[in-house]
Design a protein around this motif. Structure first.
Motif, PDB file in Angstrom:
ATOM      1  N   VAL A  99     -17.890  -1.190 -29.813  1.00 23.23           N
ATOM      2  CA  VAL A  99     -16.719  -1.638 -29.057  1.00 23.23           C
ATOM      3  C   VAL A  99     -16.279  -3.017 -29.531  1.00 23.23           C
ATOM      4  O   VAL A  99     -15.084  -3.267 -29.724  1.00 23.23           O
ATOM      5  N   ALA A 100     -17.241  -3.912 -29.777  1.00 25.94           N
ATOM      6  CA  ALA A 100     -16.885  -5.263 -30.214  1.00 25.94           C
ATOM      7  C   ALA A 100     -16.179  -5.211 -31.564  1.00 25.94           C
ATOM      8  O   ALA A 100     -15.092  -5.777 -31.735  1.00 25.94           O
ATOM      9  N   VAL A 101     -16.789  -4.505 -32.526  1.00 24.60           N
ATOM     10  CA  VAL A 101     -16.188  -4.443 -33.865  1.00 24.60           C
ATOM     11  C   VAL A 101     -14.833  -3.738 -33.786  1.00 24.60           C
ATOM     12  O   VAL A 101     -13.850  -4.180 -34.400  1.00 24.60           O
ATOM     13  N   PHE A 103     -12.771  -3.623 -31.301  1.00 27.62           N
ATOM     14  CA  PHE A 103     -11.749  -4.476 -30.692  1.00 27.62           C
ATOM     15  C   PHE A 103     -11.256  -5.535 -31.672  1.00 27.62           C
ATOM     16  O   PHE A 103     -10.060  -5.778 -31.797  1.00 27.62           O
TER      17      PHE A 103
END
Lengths: 340, 380
Positions: A99-101, A103
């Motif tokens: 999710v972080a990458v 986003f």
């Protein structure tokens, strides 16, 4: 049937196509247990680079029009696949949070698209042309709605059936579902989980790229800033949830969103008449409808509301209805699988 | 601790991604036929040429720091508050309402400002509460709820600007009429156009949140919920209330940040007044793996790039799109995250370091709904 209505329905099917392709692509990716959150950015970047490639070929005069289109589509698919692979790589090899990458890539790709697209703003380029399918297009009702479109639209129909067939009728599809639901079990049965996840992530990403090209070469031709497809990536991600990771329902959801948008934009340009009375209302607010629908659909699938409604249904249809409305995500979605 | 890689290695894995992202940005600039050194010069001139420009940097730094501090809180609780952009916008809307309708005498301006900032905090909290309620009570993933609520508030603001808040004559869709003078936050000096009080407010927010996170039970609860919702619940943490409080704190800070944009930066309400600062805040916090301590500094660097980038379009030798700033910031965060992964792969640490908020790793949380095991949605 009213020819004007048929026309509108036909155009809804046409404008829904990028959403259809993008959410089908994401369905494949998520079925394999990987979340590609970058859709809103990768759609945009694929759209602008696909358009830029096709336009450059047109200016250079190196290819005929179908060749230019094909080049644009190929570039867009490559862009989408590369972004998706980056998410796969960072998750599988580097153990980063998907999710972080995803986003970060959403924002990065959108900015990159604006930067690289600055010189391609509002210029005409090659466009995909309509091609009515000989016999089918003459069918009453169905013909004008579904079979007087362009090749990408026909491809999206085929894609829907192909993904459904692959998922639920082949051994390869069973493995695909297994690596998204129970990767350990699939691994124990000899599936190469990581490698398959790479492949399906890339495939889904390539389809997202294709959807980007479907915007810039057909639905919203060319490039403008802010990009015309801004926000659609998020809608596509929501459609996948709404569709319960099932290709048919996903496509249905995409058409629903496109129809709602068509209705609201139609009202905004022509006004709303009920029994010949013009209704006055701040029509700008209709732009909230797709987003309200997004919240409502997510509410329905995640709050257990469907289950409660099912209790009121006759017992006979309950089971089949539940099977159709089932909307559990793949169990291992977003969860890393480490062999060691 | 002895198992951590040596300081030099850690420094190397910090500087390398910075170098690579700069190199990639330079390659992009060369690819469009410009000189990267000109870009560096333009960014520098645009951000630090004189005290006015420096004031511009602070005008981005203030809202960016506020949202980043708030986002540390939500990330600590394991929540992805993408709705922060809409919370800023809602704060801006509430403040704009007050600025237009709460008419106070010029002498009472300080009181009015406090009122407006409180209104803005309230606005941000309302929107954050919605994201939180959708997530906690109804199981709608906060990423999607947030994105939808961001879009909703944008439509509402466009409606207000082009409709009810439109002046009778000479209105435009670009923004409302400038707010009355007493409502606007005063600038320190024409040569340094910043509101000093707000800088103090950022500092206060920073210290208060720092203490709350590291020295109170609430901070501990947040961490517990963020690390593992289920075991936090079993340990007796009121997980729902803790998650909601994180949303509300972040919403309040974001609302104030949004009001600064309309009460100082623009002097009126414009569509998209939040200007992507909320998303940028998410990048700041991701870059720092949710460590609060460095937020003001990194926010300053990002604000400088953002301010400097306005010169990219004007500088005669460049004429580049200002989105290059976003590209540089995005590259930086991406490479820092990737190289953290590389470092941990090469030098595995048994008790791994604070990783970026992991949605769905230790405590799986899938988009759209909570997994059955997490139990919160089913309980209510």
């Amino acid at each position: 049937m009213n020819p004007e209505l048929l026309n509108t329905l036909g155009s809804i099917v046409g404008t829904a196509t990028p959403l259809v392709i993008a959410s089908l692509g994401e369905t494949v990716t998520e079925r394999a247990g990987v979340v590609n959150l970058s859709l809103d950015g990768s759609l945009t970047l694929a759209a602008v680079l696909g358009f830029a490639a096709a336009w450059t070929a047109q200016e250079a005069g190196v290819l005929d029009v179908p060749g230019q289109i094909a080049l644009g589509i190929a570039v867009a698919m490559l862009v989408g696949a590369l972004i998706a692979l980056l998410i796969g790589f960072s998750s599988i090899k580097l153990r980063r949070d998907q999710v972080a990458v995803g986003f970060v890539l959403t924002l990065l790709a959108a900015d990159l698209a604006r930067f690289l697209g600055a010189n391609f703003t509002r210029i005409p380029g090659p466009q995909i042309t309509r091609y009515a399918i000989p016999v089918l297009s003459d069918l009453p009702v169905i013909g004008p709605i579904f079979f007087r479109q362009n090749l990408l639209v026909y491809f999206s129909y085929a894609l829907m059936f192909a993904i459904w067939y692959w998922l639920f009728r082949t051994g390869g599809g069973l493995t695909l579902r297994a690596i998204g639901e129970r990767p350990e079990a699939a691994y124990a049965r000899g599936a190469r989980v990581q490698r398959l996840r790479y492949w399906y992530t890339a495939l889904g990403g390539a389809l997202v790229g294709l959807a980007g090209a479907a915007y810039s070469l057909n639905v919203k031709p060319g490039w403008s800033s802010p990009p015309a497809m801004q926000g659609d990536g998020w809608i596509a991600l929501a459609i996948v949830i709404f569709g319960g990771w099932h290709p048919f329902r996903v496509v249905l959801g995409a058409y629903l969103f496109a129809a709602l948008r068509a209705v609201s934009s139609n009202i905004q340009t022509n006004g709303l008449f009920i029994f010949g009375q013009e209704i006055s209302f701040p029509f700008v607010l209709l732009n909230t409808l797709p987003w309200l629908l997004m919240i409502v659909t997510l509410l329905v699938v995640s709050s257990g509301l469907t289950e409660r409604l099912l209790q009121y249904m006759p017992r006979a249809v309950r089971r089949r209805l539940r099977a159709f409305l089932r909307s559990d995500p793949p169990k291992a979605l977003g969860i890393r699988f480490d062999i060691d | 601790m002895s198992l951590r890689p040596p300081a030099l290695t850690r420094l190397f894995f910090l500087l390398l991604p910075i170098g690579i992202s700069l190199a990639v940005a330079a390659a992009l600039v060369i690819a469009v036929g410009r000189d990267p050194l000109d870009v560096v010069d333009a960014l520098w001139q645009g951000a630090f040429k004189d005290s006015r420009k420096l004031g511009g940097v602070f005008n981005f730094w203030i809202p960016l720091s506020l949202v980043s501090i708030g986002l540390v809180v939500t990330f600590r609780a394991g929540l992805w508050n993408i709705g922060v952009e809409g919370q800023m916008m809602m704060g801006a809307l509430f403040a704009s309402w007050g600025a237009q309708y709460l008419l106070l005498d010029e002498r009472l301006a300080p009181l009015l400002h406090v009122l407006l900032l409180c209104l803005a905090a309230l606005g941000g909290m309302v929107w954050a509460w919605l994201v939180g309620a959708l997530k906690i009570r109804l199981g709608v993933n906060e990423i999607f709820g947030g994105v939808a609520l961001n879009a909703l508030v944008n439509v509402i603001s466009i409606y207000l600007i082009s409709g009810p808040w439109q002046p009778r004559i000479g209105g435009s869709a670009q923004g409302t009429a400038p707010f009355p003078k007493p409502a606007l936050l005063p600038e320190f000096a024409p040569t340094f156009p910043v509101n000093i009080f707000m800088i103090a407010l950022v500092a206060a927010a920073f210290f208060i949140i720092y203490v709350l996170l590291n020295h109170t039970r609430w901070g501990l609860n947040l961490k517990a919920v963020g690390k593992n919702m289920r075991s936090a619940q079993l340990l007796g943490v009121a997980t729902q209330r803790t998650s909601m409080s994180a949303f509300l704190v972040c919403g309040a800070l974001a609302g104030v940040a949004g009001s600064y944009r309309v009460l100082f930066t623009f002097d009126n309400l414009r569509p998209l007044a939040s200007g992507g600062i909320g998303f940028l805040g998410l990048l700041v916090v991701l870059l720092l793996s949710i460590r609060l301590l460095w937020v003001p500094l990194v926010a300053f660097a990002f604000a400088a790039i953002l301010t400097g980038s306005t010169r990219l379009q004007i500088a005669p030798s460049l004429k580049l799109d200002s989105s290059l700033a976003g590209v540089m910031q995005g590259m930086l965060v991406l490479f820092v995250i990737l190289f953290q992964g590389l470092r941990e792969t090469l030098f595995p640490v048994p008790n791994s370091s604070p990783s970026p908020p992991s949605q769905g790793e230790e405590s799986p949380r899938q988009p759209g709904r909570l997994p059955p095991g997490d139990g919160e949605a089913e309980q209510s």
